[in-house]
Design an enzyme around this catalytic site. Structure first.
Site, PDB file in Angstrom:
ATOM      1  N   HIS A   1       1.026  -1.203  -0.084  1.00 42.02           N
ATOM      2  CA  HIS A   1       0.271   0.296  -0.687  1.00 42.02           C
ATOM      3  C   HIS A   1       0.851   1.494   0.326  1.00 42.02           C
ATOM      4  O   HIS A   1       1.020   1.551   0.746  1.00 42.02           O
ATOM      5  CB  HIS A   1      -0.986  -0.005   1.344  1.00 42.02           C
ATOM      6  CG  HIS A   1      -1.344  -0.909   1.456  1.00 42.02           C
ATOM      7  ND1 HIS A   1      -3.299  -1.444   1.028  1.00 42.02           N
ATOM      8  CD2 HIS A   1      -1.394  -2.489   1.723  1.00 42.02           C
ATOM      9  CE1 HIS A   1      -3.469  -2.515   0.871  1.00 42.02           C
ATOM     10  NE2 HIS A   1      -2.840  -2.921   1.511  1.00 42.02           N
TER      11      HIS A   1
ATOM     12  N   GLU B   1      -7.128 -12.453   6.153  1.00 40.97           N
ATOM     13  CA  GLU B   1      -5.789 -11.664   6.737  1.00 40.97           C
ATOM     14  C   GLU B   1      -5.853 -11.868   7.793  1.00 40.97           C
ATOM     15  O   GLU B   1      -5.631 -12.865   8.859  1.00 40.97           O
ATOM     16  CB  GLU B   1      -5.860 -10.090   6.435  1.00 40.97           C
ATOM     17  CG  GLU B   1      -4.618  -9.623   7.343  1.00 40.97           C
ATOM     18  CD  GLU B   1      -4.662  -7.978   7.177  1.00 40.97           C
ATOM     19  OE1 GLU B   1      -5.880  -7.386   6.524  1.00 40.97           O
ATOM     20  OE2 GLU B   1      -4.002  -7.958   7.624  1.00 40.97           O
TER      21      GLU B   1
HETATM   22  N1  HPA Z   1      -5.618  -4.705   5.205  1.00 45.69           N
HETATM   23  C1  HPA Z   1      -6.354  -4.273   5.620  1.00 45.69           C
HETATM   24  N2  HPA Z   1      -6.250  -2.460   5.156  1.00 45.69           N
HETATM   25  C2  HPA Z   1      -5.181  -2.171   4.680  1.00 45.69           C
HETATM   26  C3  HPA Z   1      -3.614  -3.303   4.741  1.00 45.69           C
HETATM   27  C4  HPA Z   1      -3.528  -4.495   4.883  1.00 45.69           C
HETATM   28  O1  HPA Z   1      -3.023  -5.243   5.632  1.00 45.69           O
HETATM   29  N3  HPA Z   1      -2.863  -2.136   4.462  1.00 45.69           N
HETATM   30  C5  HPA Z   1      -3.294  -1.483   4.272  1.00 45.69           C
HETATM   31  N4  HPA Z   1      -4.687  -0.974   4.059  1.00 45.69           N
HETATM   32 ZN    ZN Z   2      -2.669  -4.994   2.656  1.00 46.61          ZN
END
Ligand code: HPA
Ligand code: ZN
Length: 346
Positions: A27, A208
């Site tokens: 990101h 995640e």
């Molecule tokens: N997960 C979800 N959204 C995000 C992440 C992440 O690891 N990093 C920046 N935005």
């Molecule tokens: Zn991410």
């Protein structure tokens, strides 16, 4: 898969550093280092809640994804002008080129900026100009993936896509990020269908923190070509088989998972398990300014913690090119250079 000569443990980190690789999960707002946050705040007259770089850095102690996102969105508030977006991406390209990243696909979060009155044009043009210069001056090829914020309604994602239409040829694909749990992929079914019809590549964060079910719907409803993170897939044997059979890449981010407490320590990370199951896993930095490391830090720390070897290194680098959205001739060139690196390494 090519079989690789064994490499002595004391030489492995040098090989990891030296091998050419692609980064597919970064990101760009997460590459904003505290020093640059302060410099941009000063340049733009933006007030920050912290008095110093040290104070800001000491706030980077996260317990889960949301605790990070709150700080990450606040950090992005210093970005106002096209040059700010350029400078942020430029700093990342310089760092990642030092790590022998030769190709990268950058996520950006336009809604974080348009909500503050910054135009889509400002964001995309600044980032795109940095991509062009990275290729010419640093030898790093780069493309842009526009992410929709999943905590916001699908209507907002449609509006964002509308704003991006004039710049569609500067964007290789779309993604889905921000708070995962409670915001399943299927919430964005219609906007992803529209992006698919437009010929855009599609990826989504899934698994995640969220359950394996979110990975299934990212694949079956959003028709994504890669899964970002995806580490929760190890809880679902049928999903593991599907991911392996269809060679769906996972963009794994070990130091991110550690810092957001997805795994209690790096030695308990499941990267080795995913590779052993034949999944197309890759290593990536996610938000390197916040999680304590760029690409080579992710590789060297994870290899040390898990006892991975040169064969794993080759597989991960190869996977990164296979999983990228570059054309077949560029893939071939990257793989030739990767093979040469492994064949000549002493
Ligand atoms: N997960 C979800 N959204 C995000 C992440 C992440 O690891 N990093 C920046 N935005
Ligand atoms: Zn991410």
């Amino acid at each position: 898969m090519k079989s690789v000569k064994p490499v002595a443990p004391d030489r492995l980190s040098e090989l990891l550093r030296r091998m050419p690789k692609a980064e597919l999960h970064i990101h760009i707002e997460g590459s904003l280092e505290p020093e640059l946050i302060f410099a941009l705040a000063r340049r733009n007259g933006v007030a920050l809640p912290c008095a110093s770089v040290e104070e800001l850095r000491s706030a980077y102690a996260f317990t889960n994804l949301q605790s990070f996102l709150d700080i990450y969105y606040a950090g992005a508030s210093v970005l106002l002008k096209e040059q700010d977006f350029y400078d942020m991406a430029r700093a990342y390209f310089v760092k990642t080129a030092e790590d022998n990243v030769v190709h990268t696909e950058l996520f950006f979060d336009p809604q974080t900026h348009t909500a503050r009155g910054v135009s889509m044009e400002t964001v995309v043009k600044g980032l795109h100009r940095a991509c062009v210069d990275a290729k010419a001056e640093l030898g790093v090829s780069a493309s842009l993936i526009m992410c929709f914020l999943r905590h916001l309604p699908e209507e907002d994602a449609f509006e964002t896509l509308e704003q991006a239409m004039p710049f569609c040829d500067l964007i290789v694909g779309v993604g889905l990020d921000s708070g995962e749990v409670g915001n399943p992929p299927e919430k964005f079914a219609r906007v992803f269908a529209r992006c698919r019809a437009l010929g855009l590549h599609r990826v989504a964060h899934a698994g995640e923190e969220g359950p394996p079910g979110y990975i299934w719907t990212a694949l079956d409803v959003l028709k994504v070509e890669r899964i970002d993170h995806g580490v929760q897939s190890a809880k679902d044997p049928a999903l593991m088989q599907r991911l392996a059979r269809d060679r769906i890449p996972l963009t794994v981010c070990p130091l991110s998972n550690l810092k957001l407490c997805v795994f209690p320590d790096l030695a308990r990370h499941n990267l080795g398990e995913l590779l052993d199951a034949g999944l197309v896993a890759t290593v990536n930095s996610d938000d390197p300014a916040y999680f304590g490391g760029y690409m080579n830090d992710n590789f060297t720390q994870t290899f040390a913690a898990l006892g991975l070897n040169a064969q794993h290194a080759y597989t991960l680098a190869r996977n990164s090119f296979e999983a990228s959205f570059v054309d077949e001739s560029a893939k071939r060139l990257h793989l030739d250079r990767l093979n040469e690196c492994f064949e000549t390494f002493r």
